[in-house]
Design a protein around this motif. Structure first.
Motif, PDB file in Angstrom:
ATOM      1  N   GLN A 113      25.695  32.673  39.954  1.00 34.69           N
ATOM      2  CA  GLN A 113      25.612  34.045  39.438  1.00 34.69           C
ATOM      3  C   GLN A 113      26.894  34.828  39.739  1.00 34.69           C
ATOM      4  O   GLN A 113      27.443  35.503  38.869  1.00 34.69           O
ATOM      5  N   VAL A 114      27.379  34.698  40.980  1.00 32.24           N
ATOM      6  CA  VAL A 114      28.616  35.389  41.357  1.00 32.24           C
ATOM      7  C   VAL A 114      29.784  34.871  40.517  1.00 32.24           C
ATOM      8  O   VAL A 114      30.608  35.642  40.016  1.00 32.24           O
ATOM      9  N   ARG A 115      29.825  33.559  40.361  1.00 34.39           N
ATOM     10  CA  ARG A 115      30.913  32.962  39.589  1.00 34.39           C
ATOM     11  C   ARG A 115      30.897  33.482  38.142  1.00 34.39           C
ATOM     12  O   ARG A 115      31.938  33.820  37.572  1.00 34.39           O
ATOM     13  N   ALA A 116      29.714  33.559  37.573  1.00 34.70           N
ATOM     14  CA  ALA A 116      29.604  34.040  36.195  1.00 34.70           C
ATOM     15  C   ALA A 116      30.065  35.501  36.103  1.00 34.70           C
ATOM     16  O   ALA A 116      30.785  35.887  35.174  1.00 34.70           O
ATOM     17  N   ASP A 117      29.681  36.314  37.111  1.00 36.18           N
ATOM     18  CA  ASP A 117      30.105  37.723  37.138  1.00 36.18           C
ATOM     19  C   ASP A 117      31.628  37.828  37.185  1.00 36.18           C
ATOM     20  O   ASP A 117      32.242  38.573  36.424  1.00 36.18           O
ATOM     21  N   VAL A 118      32.227  37.090  38.134  1.00 30.41           N
ATOM     22  CA  VAL A 118      33.677  37.169  38.316  1.00 30.41           C
ATOM     23  C   VAL A 118      34.388  36.605  37.089  1.00 30.41           C
ATOM     24  O   VAL A 118      35.393  37.153  36.617  1.00 30.41           O
ATOM     25  N   ASP A 119      33.864  35.506  36.567  1.00 22.75           N
ATOM     26  CA  ASP A 119      34.445  34.889  35.373  1.00 22.75           C
ATOM     27  C   ASP A 119      34.503  35.896  34.225  1.00 22.75           C
ATOM     28  O   ASP A 119      35.487  35.961  33.500  1.00 22.75           O
ATOM     29  N   ALA A 168      37.411  31.889  37.427  1.00 22.49           N
ATOM     30  CA  ALA A 168      37.266  31.714  38.868  1.00 22.49           C
ATOM     31  C   ALA A 168      36.183  30.682  39.104  1.00 22.49           C
ATOM     32  O   ALA A 168      35.182  30.633  38.388  1.00 22.49           O
ATOM     33  N   SER A 169      36.396  29.871  40.112  1.00 22.17           N
ATOM     34  CA  SER A 169      35.432  28.823  40.386  1.00 22.17           C
ATOM     35  C   SER A 169      35.337  28.608  41.891  1.00 22.17           C
ATOM     36  O   SER A 169      36.216  28.998  42.652  1.00 22.17           O
ATOM     37  N   ALA A 170      34.263  28.003  42.326  1.00 17.29           N
ATOM     38  CA  ALA A 170      34.110  27.705  43.750  1.00 17.29           C
ATOM     39  C   ALA A 170      33.044  26.637  43.911  1.00 17.29           C
ATOM     40  O   ALA A 170      32.161  26.483  43.065  1.00 17.29           O
ATOM     41  N   PRO A 188      30.155  24.510  41.082  1.00 19.49           N
ATOM     42  CA  PRO A 188      30.331  25.901  40.637  1.00 19.49           C
ATOM     43  C   PRO A 188      29.206  26.388  39.731  1.00 19.49           C
ATOM     44  O   PRO A 188      28.899  27.576  39.694  1.00 19.49           O
ATOM     45  N   GLU A 189      28.567  25.465  39.011  1.00 22.90           N
ATOM     46  CA  GLU A 189      27.504  25.861  38.086  1.00 22.90           C
ATOM     47  C   GLU A 189      26.157  25.991  38.792  1.00 22.90           C
ATOM     48  O   GLU A 189      25.152  26.361  38.178  1.00 22.90           O
ATOM     49  N   GLY A 190      26.119  25.654  40.094  1.00 20.52           N
ATOM     50  CA  GLY A 190      24.894  25.823  40.866  1.00 20.52           C
ATOM     51  C   GLY A 190      24.095  24.550  41.048  1.00 20.52           C
ATOM     52  O   GLY A 190      23.179  24.502  41.865  1.00 20.52           O
ATOM     53  N   ASN A 191      24.424  23.525  40.284  1.00 18.87           N
ATOM     54  CA  ASN A 191      23.745  22.227  40.506  1.00 18.87           C
ATOM     55  C   ASN A 191      24.341  21.570  41.745  1.00 18.87           C
ATOM     56  O   ASN A 191      25.366  22.015  42.261  1.00 18.87           O
ATOM     57  N   PHE A 192      23.711  20.529  42.240  1.00  9.73           N
ATOM     58  CA  PHE A 192      24.214  19.948  43.484  1.00  9.73           C
ATOM     59  C   PHE A 192      23.884  18.474  43.617  1.00  9.73           C
ATOM     60  O   PHE A 192      23.026  17.949  42.897  1.00  9.73           O
ATOM     61  N   VAL A 212      21.502  28.750  47.438  1.00 11.89           N
ATOM     62  CA  VAL A 212      22.957  28.864  47.515  1.00 11.89           C
ATOM     63  C   VAL A 212      23.553  28.602  46.129  1.00 11.89           C
ATOM     64  O   VAL A 212      24.434  29.333  45.658  1.00 11.89           O
ATOM     65  N   GLY A 213      23.054  27.573  45.449  1.00 15.39           N
ATOM     66  CA  GLY A 213      23.558  27.224  44.110  1.00 15.39           C
ATOM     67  C   GLY A 213      23.375  28.348  43.119  1.00 15.39           C
ATOM     68  O   GLY A 213      24.303  28.687  42.367  1.00 15.39           O
ATOM     69  N   SER A 214      22.203  28.965  43.124  1.00 12.30           N
ATOM     70  CA  SER A 214      21.973  30.001  42.111  1.00 12.30           C
ATOM     71  C   SER A 214      22.771  31.267  42.438  1.00 12.30           C
ATOM     72  O   SER A 214      23.268  31.949  41.529  1.00 12.30           O
ATOM     73  N   THR A 215      22.931  31.567  43.742  1.00 12.88           N
ATOM     74  CA  THR A 215      23.761  32.722  44.115  1.00 12.88           C
ATOM     75  C   THR A 215      25.211  32.482  43.710  1.00 12.88           C
ATOM     76  O   THR A 215      25.863  33.349  43.109  1.00 12.88           O
ATOM     77  N   LEU A 216      25.702  31.287  44.029  1.00 13.50           N
ATOM     78  CA  LEU A 216      27.080  30.935  43.676  1.00 13.50           C
ATOM     79  C   LEU A 216      27.294  31.003  42.162  1.00 13.50           C
ATOM     80  O   LEU A 216      28.278  31.592  41.681  1.00 13.50           O
TER      81      LEU A 216
END
Lengths: 241, 241
Positions: free
Chosen positions: B97-103, B113-115, B135-139, B91-95
């Motif tokens: 990656q998507v965040r980086a794309d949208v950013d 954009a962040s989530a 948002p960076e995928g760490n948890f 989930v972290g790596s998908t998030l």
């Protein structure tokens, strides 16, 4: 961080501030964030500060210096300004100027400094007024609909104020409300800390009616905090869903 | 904004999310922020989301697509990943990656954009686990010491959780606690709004044990909210300072 709250009620104004300041997480100090100016019988002003200590200290020092200047005028001294609205403008413009100066110094390091203030006061013949001064110097004022203003870490302590504070709230209940609001904030955010400074300005007293510093080990505050925890837990236990 | 909260208790996990999203203040919509994935008897996963809707929707769509792909593998499907820790990583790596794309798309307009997300779940033979994905995928993960995690507008609703939630809290009390935590948030912040989604995952059930959508006019929620207001006011009245 900081938490300061001011209440504008029919019977007077109640103000509470914490004293914790921090530069990062490992450099924590205690600084007063509540300052009072009095010309008893003529005017009373209280100012609470949140934000960068270098900004708030310099702002307060300039305001204090202007008040103490023997050649001060209604244009320079907040104790001589014609109205409280003018006082808010003077605090706002001093704050904005100091902030801009400090910001410029810090811009070389890609950092910024900011601060906000609550100004409470009354002049002879005028109404009690309570203002929140933004870092840019503009401000808003408490009203019957919104009788409290907060600066700093305001969210944890807002639910209790939303529920119990009305313009007709007694000063005793108001003191209880701000102390419980602070208690919730202290529990949830380490960057807000004891001791606390409490001030009460009764309507038309034109002086600070009561001040109290509440130290970390204060027995009365601890008892109130525990009673509130118990009341919350008991209330929680009684609710059916 | 958003408010989502998850509790990790001895008896199970309790999750609650609001549904309000806004683009600015004048464009408000309702979107579900709680998503469940089940392979009953084998695995249950629930994900709650906060932040930019374009990021969270795309992230959830990619995770869902991978789960539904008939050729999915333990490397691609969160329902097949060997452990919940691996699920959190996916989930972290998908998030991220998507965040980086949208950013990158938004950077042309100097916007970002962040989530963030909460992931709760249990696989057969494993422990219940509750993660907060940044948002960076760490948890980070909930523990006995800190049995709840929050995303979004978390501050208003934290004091009640700090006071009543322990790992031994019953699931009934836990539902009450998250609903009251949400109630405080709804009252203090307009950008968090009804309806609400509540989910309970009992320990070792390996399925979602209970879900409930609580609509704006819900009589039971309104009664609870009023009872809590009354309990707070009564408790307040009884405290002496």
């Amino acid at each position: 961080m900081t938490y300061c709250v001011g209440l504008l009620l029919r019977d007077g104004m109640v103000l509470l501030s914490d004293t914790r300041t921090n530069a990062g997480l490992d450099n924590i100090s205690t600084y007063r964030k509540m300052f009072t100016f009095e010309d008893p019988g003529e005017r009373v002003i209280a100012i609470m500060t949140a934000g960068s200590l270098s900004v708030t200290q310099t702002t307060m020092a300039r305001l204090r210096e202007a008040v103490e200047d023997p050649e001060s005028t209604p244009e320079t001294s907040i104790l001589k300004a014609p109205t409280l609205l003018k006082v808010a403008e003077m605090v706002g413009s001093t704050l904005a100027q100091v902030r801009a100066d400090v910001d410029e110094k810090l811009s070389a390091m890609n950092q910024g400094a900011s601060a906000s203030m609550i100004v409470a006061g009354q002049r002879k013949g005028g109404a009690m007024r309570l203002f929140l001064i933004y870092p840019e110097g503009n401000f808003i004022e408490a009203t019957e609909d919104t009788p409290f203003l907060q600066i700093g870490e305001h969210k944890y302590g807002k639910p209790i104020l939303d529920r119990v504070v009305k313009p007709t709230t007694s000063l005793a209940d108001a003191k209880k409300a701000v102390l419980l609001s602070m208690d919730s904030t202290l529990r949830s955010n380490l960057s807000v800390g004891m001791p606390l400074d409490l001030a009460v300005i009764e309507r038309d007293a034109l002086r600070v009616s009561q001040t109290r510093r509440i130290e970390a080990g204060d027995e009365q505050f601890r008892a109130m905090s525990e009673a509130w925890s118990k009341a919350l837990r008991d209330g929680f236990a009684q609710i059916n869903i």
